[in-house]
Every structure is written in C-alpha cells, then in structure tokens.
Design a protein around this motif. Structure first.
Motif, PDB file in Angstrom:
ATOM      1  N   GLU A 540       0.825  -1.203   0.000  1.00 50.34           N
ATOM      2  CA  GLU A 540       0.000   0.000   0.000  1.00 50.34           C
ATOM      3  C   GLU A 540       0.864   1.259   0.000  1.00 50.34           C
ATOM      4  N   GLY A 541       1.972   1.198   0.750  1.00 52.05           N
ATOM      5  CA  GLY A 541       2.866   2.349   0.829  1.00 52.05           C
ATOM      6  C   GLY A 541       3.469   2.692  -0.518  1.00 52.05           C
ATOM      7  N   LYS A 542       3.911   1.658  -1.241  1.00 48.85           N
ATOM      8  CA  LYS A 542       4.518   1.887  -2.560  1.00 48.85           C
ATOM      9  C   LYS A 542       3.473   2.418  -3.551  1.00 48.85           C
ATOM     10  N   GLU A 543       2.246   1.898  -3.450  1.00 43.66           N
ATOM     11  CA  GLU A 543       1.175   2.385  -4.332  1.00 43.66           C
ATOM     12  C   GLU A 543       0.907   3.866  -4.090  1.00 43.66           C
ATOM     13  N   THR A 544       0.906   4.257  -2.808  1.00 43.94           N
ATOM     14  CA  THR A 544       0.677   5.658  -2.469  1.00 43.94           C
ATOM     15  C   THR A 544       1.804   6.536  -3.006  1.00 43.94           C
ATOM     16  N   LEU A 545       3.040   6.076  -2.897  1.00 49.87           N
ATOM     17  CA  LEU A 545       4.187   6.842  -3.400  1.00 49.87           C
ATOM     18  C   LEU A 545       4.127   6.996  -4.920  1.00 49.87           C
ATOM     19  N   HIS A 546       3.690   5.975  -5.609  1.00 51.92           N
ATOM     20  CA  HIS A 546       3.559   6.067  -7.058  1.00 51.92           C
ATOM     21  C   HIS A 546       2.458   7.066  -7.445  1.00 51.92           C
ATOM     22  N   LYS A 547       1.404   7.167  -6.610  1.00 57.80           N
ATOM     23  CA  LYS A 547       0.348   8.159  -6.846  1.00 57.80           C
ATOM     24  C   LYS A 547       0.932   9.563  -6.773  1.00 57.80           C
ATOM     25  N   ILE A 548       1.804   9.761  -5.781  1.00 58.31           N
ATOM     26  CA  ILE A 548       2.432  11.074  -5.620  1.00 58.31           C
ATOM     27  C   ILE A 548       3.260  11.425  -6.845  1.00 58.31           C
ATOM     28  N   LEU A 549       4.037  10.466  -7.307  1.00 61.32           N
ATOM     29  CA  LEU A 549       4.915  10.716  -8.456  1.00 61.32           C
ATOM     30  C   LEU A 549       4.123  10.914  -9.744  1.00 61.32           C
ATOM     31  N   ALA A 550       2.912  10.356  -9.781  1.00 62.23           N
ATOM     32  CA  ALA A 550       2.048  10.596 -10.938  1.00 62.23           C
ATOM     33  C   ALA A 550       1.541  12.028 -10.942  1.00 62.23           C
ATOM     34  N   ILE A 551       1.381  12.581  -9.720  1.00 61.59           N
ATOM     35  CA  ILE A 551       0.915  13.967  -9.582  1.00 61.59           C
ATOM     36  C   ILE A 551       2.091  14.929  -9.733  1.00 61.59           C
ATOM     37  N   GLU A 552       3.189  14.605  -9.024  1.00 63.86           N
ATOM     38  CA  GLU A 552       4.399  15.438  -9.057  1.00 63.86           C
ATOM     39  C   GLU A 552       5.589  14.531  -9.392  1.00 63.86           C
ATOM     40  N   PRO A 553       5.906  14.342 -10.632  1.00 63.59           N
ATOM     41  CA  PRO A 553       6.995  13.411 -11.026  1.00 63.59           C
ATOM     42  C   PRO A 553       8.348  13.711 -10.376  1.00 63.59           C
ATOM     43  N   GLY A 554       8.576  14.964 -10.025  1.00 67.81           N
ATOM     44  CA  GLY A 554       9.876  15.290  -9.461  1.00 67.81           C
ATOM     45  C   GLY A 554       9.884  15.379  -7.942  1.00 67.81           C
ATOM     46  N   ASN A 555       8.882  14.849  -7.273  1.00 66.95           N
ATOM     47  CA  ASN A 555       8.802  14.960  -5.813  1.00 66.95           C
ATOM     48  C   ASN A 555       9.946  14.195  -5.156  1.00 66.95           C
ATOM     49  N   ALA A 556      10.880  14.927  -4.564  1.00 69.53           N
ATOM     50  CA  ALA A 556      12.101  14.326  -4.005  1.00 69.53           C
ATOM     51  C   ALA A 556      11.793  13.442  -2.801  1.00 69.53           C
ATOM     52  N   ALA A 557      10.856  13.877  -1.970  1.00 69.58           N
ATOM     53  CA  ALA A 557      10.531  13.103  -0.760  1.00 69.58           C
ATOM     54  C   ALA A 557       9.968  11.748  -1.142  1.00 69.58           C
ATOM     55  N   ALA A 558       9.066  11.718  -2.125  1.00 68.13           N
ATOM     56  CA  ALA A 558       8.470  10.445  -2.549  1.00 68.13           C
ATOM     57  C   ALA A 558       9.524   9.534  -3.157  1.00 68.13           C
ATOM     58  N   LYS A 559      10.435  10.115  -3.958  1.00 69.10           N
ATOM     59  CA  LYS A 559      11.504   9.316  -4.564  1.00 69.10           C
ATOM     60  C   LYS A 559      12.408   8.707  -3.505  1.00 69.10           C
ATOM     61  N   ALA A 560      12.756   9.510  -2.505  1.00 73.14           N
ATOM     62  CA  ALA A 560      13.650   9.025  -1.454  1.00 73.14           C
ATOM     63  C   ALA A 560      12.990   7.903  -0.653  1.00 73.14           C
ATOM     64  N   MET A 561      11.698   8.072  -0.320  1.00 77.01           N
ATOM     65  CA  MET A 561      10.985   7.031   0.424  1.00 77.01           C
ATOM     66  C   MET A 561      10.880   5.754  -0.403  1.00 77.01           C
ATOM     67  N   LEU A 562      10.601   5.907  -1.694  1.00 78.45           N
ATOM     68  CA  LEU A 562      10.460   4.745  -2.551  1.00 78.45           C
ATOM     69  C   LEU A 562      11.797   4.002  -2.687  1.00 78.45           C
ATOM     70  N   LYS A 563      12.858   4.767  -2.739  1.00 78.27           N
ATOM     71  CA  LYS A 563      14.196   4.180  -2.871  1.00 78.27           C
ATOM     72  C   LYS A 563      14.581   3.395  -1.614  1.00 78.27           C
ATOM     73  N   SER A 564      14.073   3.856  -0.461  1.00 75.11           N
ATOM     74  CA  SER A 564      14.433   3.196   0.808  1.00 75.11           C
ATOM     75  C   SER A 564      13.652   1.903   1.047  1.00 75.11           C
ATOM     76  N   VAL A 565      12.609   1.693   0.235  1.00 72.75           N
ATOM     77  CA  VAL A 565      11.796   0.490   0.425  1.00 72.75           C
ATOM     78  C   VAL A 565      12.488  -0.696  -0.241  1.00 72.75           C
ATOM     79  N   PRO A 566      12.723  -1.762   0.497  1.00 71.43           N
ATOM     80  CA  PRO A 566      13.389  -2.931  -0.105  1.00 71.43           C
ATOM     81  C   PRO A 566      12.501  -3.565  -1.173  1.00 71.43           C
ATOM     82  N   GLU A 567      13.127  -4.059  -2.203  1.00 71.00           N
ATOM     83  CA  GLU A 567      12.396  -4.711  -3.296  1.00 71.00           C
ATOM     84  C   GLU A 567      11.832  -6.054  -2.835  1.00 71.00           C
TER      85      GLU A 567
END
Length: 567
Positions: A540-567
């Motif tokens: 759910e967390g990753k889905e929410t982060l992808h929603k943010i990036l769909a709204i603001e593709p350059g959102n640094a906070a969302a990118k950093a959080m997504l990067k910290s999530v293990p695959e």
C-alpha cells in the motif's frame, strides 16, 4: 369536676387524632397507587426496558408492597420516586410534593399540581445548594439565614456530602451526570427525602457542617412559607453576569409560581454590546409568548444584530428547560440567514446542566447544521433520548407521574453520547461565581480566530477527535465554505496525531477522509505513505508513493521514500 374536664380533654385529643388518621391514605390505597404507577410505566412508556429489566422493576415493586404497611408516607412516596428513576429517563419521573419556589428549580413547563389533600407536602431547608466544580455551596437562602450564603457544605447530619448526593441519586430520574449535578444538589434541601433515606433521624431539624468546621442546625420551612429569599450575588451587591440578569434570587430561578412563564423576558430577550460588538440572545423557553412569537422575536433580534453590525452572536440556552421542538425551526432559520454564520468563530452556543428537552433538540440542530462553537457544561440530557412526557395522576394520592412517549435520535448515530459535544468546556466554579465571572461568556467575547489549522488542533486537545472532525465536516459541507481549499486542515491534525501522539490509527483514518475530498493533496499522501510503510504495509505504501509521483513526477521526498523500500 376536674376529672371530668380531664376526660373530656383526652377524648377530644383522641377524636382529633382519629380524624387526622382518617384523612390519611390507607395501605390499600397506596398499594393501588403503586399498581397504577407500574402499570402506566409498562403500558404507556415507549421503551420501558432500555435501561432496566422488567424483572428488576417488578422486584422493587414487590419489595415496596411487602413493606408498605410499615412505611411512613414520605418513605412510600420516596420509594415510588426511586422505582420511577430506575428507567433513567429524565422525562419519566414522579413529582415530589414540594414547593418548587423554595427549591428554586422548575423541571416542567407548567406549574406543579399539588397532590390530593390526604398527602402531606414535603418541607425543605431554607437553603438552596448548588454543586459547583469546586464543591457544594449555599447559593441562596431566606434573608434571616443570609449569613450562611457562600458557605461550602461538607456534611449533613455527620454524613459526607458526597455520600448524601450518591444516596439521593437513587431517587432522581436522570440521563447523565450533568442532570444529576443539577438535581441532587437541589434535593439536599428536601427534608422528607433525607429522612426517608435514613440520613436524618428527625424531620424537625437538620444538622449541617461547613468546611470551616462550623455546625448549624436548621428547622425546615413548610410548603406555604412565604419568607423572602436572597442569593449570594444580590446580598453582597456583586453585579450579576449577563446570563443571570433576570433570575429571581436563585441561580436557576427564572420563574416563580405566581408568575410562571408570563413575562416576555422569561421566554427570551437580547442585548448588544457596542464595545465588543457581540449580540447576545437568551432563550429560556421554547414556546411562543402570547405577545410575541419566537419567530417574530428572532426576526427582530437578527434585524437589530444586522443594524448594529454585530461581529459575533452568542446564543445562551443555560436556563432553557425546553418547550416545543416545533418552534426550533424559527431560531434556526433566523440564524442561518445571518451572512456571517458560515465563518468559524462567529457564532457561539452556551449550554449547561439546565439545558434540556427541546433545548437539546435545538442544540443538536445547531450542531448538525452550523459550524458554531459550543461552550459551557454538558446539557441536562442525552442527545438520543425518550421525551415528550405525558402526565398521569395517581388515583388516590394525586401525585403526578410523567411518562416518556416519543423517541428522539442523535443525528450522529452514536448511541451513548451524554450531551452535545463541547468545543471548550467552561465549568461553573464558586470561585468564579462569587466574583460575578462567567467563563463561557468571557471565552466567547475574547475569542480571536487565528486559522482553522491551529484551531482544529486546539479543539482536539480540549475535547476529542469527534469534535475536531465535526469542524472539518462543516467546512466541507457548508456551500459558503466548501468553495475554499481546506486540505491543510485535516492534514495538520493528522500530522499532529501521528508525530506528537503516535496515534497512527486516528491519523490514518483522518488522512483517508481528507483524500476523499482532496485526492491530489501531496502532503496527505506523503504522510499516508509514511504511516503505511511504518506499519509494514509495504504494498500500500509503494502504491501511495507512485500516486504522488504521478501527480508530481519530481517529488524528491516520494523518490527518497520509494528508494528506501526494499524490493
């Protein structure tokens, strides 16, 4: 000859005694009254068994029947009252045979009918007690006992006052603590009730102890006593606060038996303060006065408020025991046409323990439809209640029994709310009262609105999540305010709940509610993702982060959080 006179004297005394006894009700008559009372409860009350079982009701009835021959008259009446109080509905009650002018408190909308002549009226102490937040005090008394005004009661006949209040509560029909605070303090003065409960051994006098250690023994006054009463503020020449302007030597006494709701200002009145620009409306009775209906009154009041360019409206219901809920529409329509009502912080409603019945319905109407600020104490009844009582007279005693026949639902759907929600509680203390201070009015007059984000957090801190959500609900559903962006309001509260109180459950619910209205609010989405990831809801967390990036593709906070999530 002397012996003859003596015999005649004794014979006359016996005759008088026999005549007196013959005027009293027989055990059979009291038993028939008891049967009538229970039958009316079972057959006429809308829902008699919501708070008590039929078995418990019958058990007390049988207990009274078994002992009724040994009970004194005041004990029988008190037991009838206790039985009725089992239902725990304020509109279902037995009226004690007492002078309400002496109590300084009227519960009904009409004068109390006296019982039949065979029933003795109860006597009362020449004192009126009020339970303040800091204790039980003598608030008013007869002029010859004025020296007792302002004294704090600690014991009655050696019994601690808290014990006495608790024992008297068994005889009081009430729905919440606020109603009990109002009534139990008043009932401290009813001598026959104290005697029936075994708190005093004689009805001829009562021993009181005050916090100074002083003991005073007082004789009660009879039903027809016409002593002059005086309250603490009047006696000490202290200016009464506005809400007590028309009281008659008693904090709850807005009417007297000889002028029972006859004057217009006993019904409603208004006042404008040019210095602070607030318009004050006091409604004590929700019925139409013969000379001016409440609709005409409200129309006049709101015209004056507009002419004076009032900045705030304060509606005071603290003396309102109800009336007819049908007239509430006039109050609501008049207020909703005021242009400033949609702005939070412009309208205040002050309620308290004496606000009851139709006044509860009016408060609920205001709570549901307007973003007003509620102040004061809890009301004297529950939002969801059974009211609209019908009167019955017990056939032999003539005591008045009221039975609730109509159910009123709480608009929130919550089953156990004890009152309308208060945005800010302003309990009455004797420390304030004796100085003529009204905390509720002071708050309303001095209130300065900053911004909704700050206010919603303050309201939550002072009350609970429901009251804070109510503010947000009104902002979103009032057409005048809904056009503005309020996405930061719920977000700010959710952030506070999560960061300051570690309350992820409430924060999550609030964010999801906010996103229903503002699905592209990125700060809410970021906070939601953080909570989801912390709760190990990775998907759910990753889905929410992808929603943010769909709204603001350059959102640094969302990118950093997504990067910290293990695959």
């Amino acid at each position: 000859m002397k012996k003859l006179f003596f015999l005649l004297f004794v014979f006359s005394l016996n005759l008088i005694s026999a005549q007196s006894d013959s005027n009293q009700l027989s055990t059979q008559q009291w038993t028939e009254d008891l049967d009538y009372l229970v039958n009316i409860i079972k057959t006429r009350h809308l829902k008699p068994y919501t708070t008590v079982s039929e078995q418990t009701l019958d058990s007390l009835k049988n207990d009274i029947k078994q002992n009724i021959e040994t009970y004194s008259e005041e004990k029988i009446i008190s037991e009838f009252s206790k039985l009725t109080a089992l239902l725990k509905w304020g509109h279902t009650r037995l009226s004690l045979p007492v002078n309400n002018d002496h109590l300084g408190l009227y519960l009904g909308h009409r004068r109390e009918e006296k019982p039949n002549e065979a029933v003795s009226m109860f006597s009362v102490l020449p004192l009126r007690f009020v339970k303040f937040s800091d204790g039980v005090y003598v608030e008013s008394t007869t002029t010859n006992n004025a020296r007792l005004l302002g004294k704090k009661l600690t014991h009655i006949n050696g019994h601690p006052v808290d014990e006495v209040l608790k024992r008297l509560s068994l005889y009081i029909s009430h729905e919440n603590t606020s109603a009990l605070d109002l009534l139990s303090a008043s009932y401290l003065s009813i001598v026959e009730l104290l005697y029936a409960e075994g708190l005093i051994q004689s009805k001829s006098s009562v021993r009181l102890t005050f916090d100074s250690g002083e003991e005073v023994t007082l004789k009660p006054i009879k039903y027809n006593d016409n002593s002059v009463w005086v309250d603490y503020l009047t006696h000490n020449r202290i200016t009464k606060p506005l809400w007590l302007k028309n009281t008659d030597n008693g904090i709850w006494k807005v009417v007297t038996n000889d002028k029972f709701y006859t004057e217009e200002d006993q019904y409603y009145w208004y006042d404008f303060n040019p210095e602070n620009k607030f318009f004050y409306i006091k409604i004590n009775y929700l019925f139409h006065h013969p000379d001016k209906s409440i609709a005409v009154f409200m129309n006049e009041a709101m015209k004056v408020a507009a002419e004076k360019d009032a900045e705030k409206i304060i509606l005071d219901l603290r003396h309102n025991r109800g009336g007819s809920g049908d007239v509430n529409r006039a109050v609501r329509l008049a207020l909703q046409r005021w242009p400033k009502i949609s702005t939070f912080g412009n309208v205040f409603v002050i309620v308290g323990r004496h606000s009851y019945s139709a006044a509860i319905l009016l408060a609920l109407d205001m709570e549901r439809n307007f973003n007003v600020i509620f102040l004061g104490e809890e009301m004297g009844g529950r939002p969801g209640h059974i009211g609209d009582s019908q009167r019955y007279r017990l056939p032999h005693s003539g005591l008045t029994l009221r039975i609730s026949v109509k159910e009123h639902h709480d608009w929130t759907g919550l089953p156990d709310r004890s009152s309308t929600w208060l945005h800010y509680k302003t309990p009455m203390s004797f420390k304030d009262y004796k100085q003529g201070i009204d905390r509720a009015m002071d708050f309303a007059v001095n209130y300065r609105f900053k911004d909704v984000k700050t206010e919603i957090i303050n309201i939550y801190k002072n009350t609970d999540i429901n009251v804070a959500l109510l503010v947000f609900y009104h902002l979103l559903t009032d057409p005048a305010s809904a056009v503005e962006d309020h996405s930061e309001v719920a977000y700010s509260l959710a952030k506070y709940l999560y960061k300051e109180e570690d309350n992820s459950r409430f924060a999550l619910a609030l964010l999801q509610y906010n996103l229903e209205y503002y699905p592209k609010h990125v700060p809410s989405l970021l906070q939601l993702a953080e909570i989801q990831l912390a709760s190990e809801n990775t998907k759910e967390g990753k889905e929410t982060l992808h929603k943010i990036l769909a709204i603001e593709p350059g959102n640094a906070a969302a990118k950093a959080m997504l990067k910290s999530v293990p695959e």
